[in-house]
Design an enzyme around this catalytic site. Structure first.
Site, PDB file in Angstrom:
ATOM      1  N   TYR A  67      -6.742  -5.254  -9.232  1.00  0.00           N
ATOM      2  CA  TYR A  67      -5.347  -5.521  -8.861  1.00  0.00           C
ATOM      3  C   TYR A  67      -4.825  -6.798  -9.511  1.00  0.00           C
ATOM      4  O   TYR A  67      -3.662  -6.872  -9.906  1.00  0.00           O
ATOM      5  CB  TYR A  67      -5.188  -5.545  -7.335  1.00  0.00           C
ATOM      6  CG  TYR A  67      -5.110  -4.143  -6.773  1.00  0.00           C
ATOM      7  CD1 TYR A  67      -6.229  -3.495  -6.268  1.00  0.00           C
ATOM      8  CD2 TYR A  67      -3.915  -3.426  -6.838  1.00  0.00           C
ATOM      9  CE1 TYR A  67      -6.166  -2.189  -5.809  1.00  0.00           C
ATOM     10  CE2 TYR A  67      -3.832  -2.114  -6.384  1.00  0.00           C
ATOM     11  CZ  TYR A  67      -4.968  -1.494  -5.879  1.00  0.00           C
ATOM     12  OH  TYR A  67      -4.892  -0.185  -5.442  1.00  0.00           O
ATOM     13  N   CYS A 112      -3.000  -7.929   5.560  1.00  0.00           N
ATOM     14  CA  CYS A 112      -4.324  -7.938   6.191  1.00  0.00           C
ATOM     15  C   CYS A 112      -4.869  -6.518   6.280  1.00  0.00           C
ATOM     16  O   CYS A 112      -4.211  -5.613   6.781  1.00  0.00           O
ATOM     17  CB  CYS A 112      -4.216  -8.525   7.606  1.00  0.00           C
ATOM     18  SG  CYS A 112      -5.772  -8.441   8.519  1.00  0.00           S
ATOM     19  N   ARG A 136      -3.790  -5.780 -12.901  1.00  0.00           N
ATOM     20  CA  ARG A 136      -2.536  -4.997 -12.886  1.00  0.00           C
ATOM     21  C   ARG A 136      -1.350  -5.884 -12.570  1.00  0.00           C
ATOM     22  O   ARG A 136      -0.262  -5.741 -13.143  1.00  0.00           O
ATOM     23  CB  ARG A 136      -2.648  -3.857 -11.882  1.00  0.00           C
ATOM     24  CG  ARG A 136      -3.602  -2.767 -12.320  1.00  0.00           C
ATOM     25  CD  ARG A 136      -3.785  -1.732 -11.240  1.00  0.00           C
ATOM     26  NE  ARG A 136      -2.545  -1.022 -10.946  1.00  0.00           N
ATOM     27  CZ  ARG A 136      -2.394  -0.244  -9.878  1.00  0.00           C
ATOM     28  NH1 ARG A 136      -3.402  -0.120  -9.002  1.00  0.00           N
ATOM     29  NH2 ARG A 136      -1.272   0.391  -9.660  1.00  0.00           N
ATOM     30  N   HIS A 182       4.563   4.265  -2.050  1.00  0.00           N
ATOM     31  CA  HIS A 182       3.154   3.846  -2.101  1.00  0.00           C
ATOM     32  C   HIS A 182       2.998   2.333  -2.052  1.00  0.00           C
ATOM     33  O   HIS A 182       1.959   1.799  -2.436  1.00  0.00           O
ATOM     34  CB  HIS A 182       2.475   4.417  -3.360  1.00  0.00           C
ATOM     35  CG  HIS A 182       2.288   5.900  -3.287  1.00  0.00           C
ATOM     36  ND1 HIS A 182       2.161   6.697  -4.391  1.00  0.00           N
ATOM     37  CD2 HIS A 182       2.244   6.742  -2.218  1.00  0.00           C
ATOM     38  CE1 HIS A 182       2.013   7.966  -4.010  1.00  0.00           C
ATOM     39  NE2 HIS A 182       2.071   8.018  -2.703  1.00  0.00           N
ATOM     40  N   CYS A 234      -8.158 -13.167   5.509  1.00  0.00           N
ATOM     41  CA  CYS A 234      -6.888 -13.279   6.235  1.00  0.00           C
ATOM     42  C   CYS A 234      -6.874 -14.622   6.972  1.00  0.00           C
ATOM     43  O   CYS A 234      -7.880 -14.990   7.588  1.00  0.00           O
ATOM     44  CB  CYS A 234      -6.776 -12.132   7.248  1.00  0.00           C
ATOM     45  SG  CYS A 234      -5.310 -12.250   8.297  1.00  0.00           S
TER      46      CYS A 234
END
Ligand code: BV8
Ligand code: ZN
Length: 246
Positions: free
Chosen positions: A75, A131, A78, A123, A152
């Site tokens: 991620y 979290c 990306r 999405h 978190c």
């Protein structure tokens, strides 16, 4: 794709009262953002994601549980790619017409940066973390310097991108807004999607059942074309500006 198809599509756009643009990764491909499956025309940067990572495995709670570091790295890569990207003429065309509700499967912010006013991200979005344990903590992410795997601050859970993974349900309020828009439209532009992921792909059937004309814009024939009134084969960045006022 011939001139008469473009003219027919332009007429459908002109006559429509309520338009939904249902989009997928192909909308952002010409911005250099990798698609999930379909071949793309651009540089390696936009090579299909699956060549280096397996989205079906990594974009899932199971993938995050077994390999959280790789998921976080994927991620982060990306997010940097989206940050470096710019909206392309397809985003600007879909942002330019106030009649268009953008219902997108994409988790990038290129439609927002193109100035689109009504966007429904079925999405989720890369621009926030939330979290994973579900305490409700949610925070914007620095896309230029994305975080790695982190805890978190409010509970013993971990943070994960605010996207919908395979096997996760879509946020009910977002899904309802998408269904309402598709059930009320009289034209659906199906842009840059292989229409393989459900329930999102089912939005095309909802629009057709509502009597909407379905116009597919895709570099490859045959994706969602089974349901299309009109199939325009070519890059969205070239086609959409010629059939909208964008
Ligand atoms: C759900 C966010 C149910 C993440 C994404 C087993 C267990 C559980 C569920 C399932 C299961 N088996 C099947 C399912 C259902 C599953 C599904 O549909 N799987 C598919 C693979 C069969 N769906 C789900 O899991 C969904 N949730 O069903 O929950 C449930 C119910 C109760 C309780 C629990 C669960 C959630 C699915 C959401 C997955 N998340 N993204 C992230 O991005 O990291 S999906 C992700 O893939 C994208 O968001 C997008 O939706 C999809 C990619 O599709 P496309 O956008 O179409 O991209 P693709 O590369 O495929 O195609 C690009 C197209 O563009 C091509 O056609 C190409 O030709 C074209 N193109 C390329 N360049 C251009 C172009 N066109 C025009 N111009 C160009 N320049
Ligand atoms: Zn928490």
């Amino acid at each position: 794709m011939n001139e008469s198809d473009l003219a027919r599509a332009r007429a459908l756009v002109t006559e429509a009262a309520r338009i939904v643009a249902f989009s997928g990764a192909g909308l952002s491909a010409e911005s250099g953002v990798a698609t999930f499956r379909g071949a793309t025309r651009d540089s390696d940067a936009s090579a299909p994601l699956w060549t280096r990572f397996d989205p079906a495995r990594l974009a899932s709670p199971e993938g995050f549980a077994t390999d959280p570091e790789t998921v976080a790295e994927w991620y982060a890569e990306r997010r940097r790619s989206v940050q470096a990207a710019r909206p392309n003429p397809a985003h600007r065309a879909l942002a330019s017409d106030g009649r268009i509700v953008n219902v997108t499967q994409n988790v990038d912010d290129l439609l927002h940066r193109a100035g689109a006013s009504h966007i429904v991200q079925v999405h989720g979005t890369l621009t926030f973390d939330r979290c994973h344990r579900g305490c409700g903590y949610r925070t914007p992410v620095d896309m230029a310097d994305p975080p790695g795997l982190r805890r978190c601050p409010q509970c013993p859970g971990r943070l994960r991108p605010d996207v919908v993974w395979f096997g996760e349900t879509l946020p009910p309020d977002v899904w309802e807004e998408a269904v309402d828009a598709c059930a009320a439209c009289d034209l659906m532009l199906v842009v840059g999607t292989s229409a393989e992921v459900y329930p999102a792909a089912g939005l095309i059937d909802i629009a057709r059942a509502a009597g909407a004309a379905i116009v597919v814009v895709n570099t490859e024939a045959g994706g969602a074309a089974g349901t299309a009134d009109l199939e325009l084969i070519g890059p969205a960045g070239e086609i959409l500006p010629t059939i909208t006022d964008g």
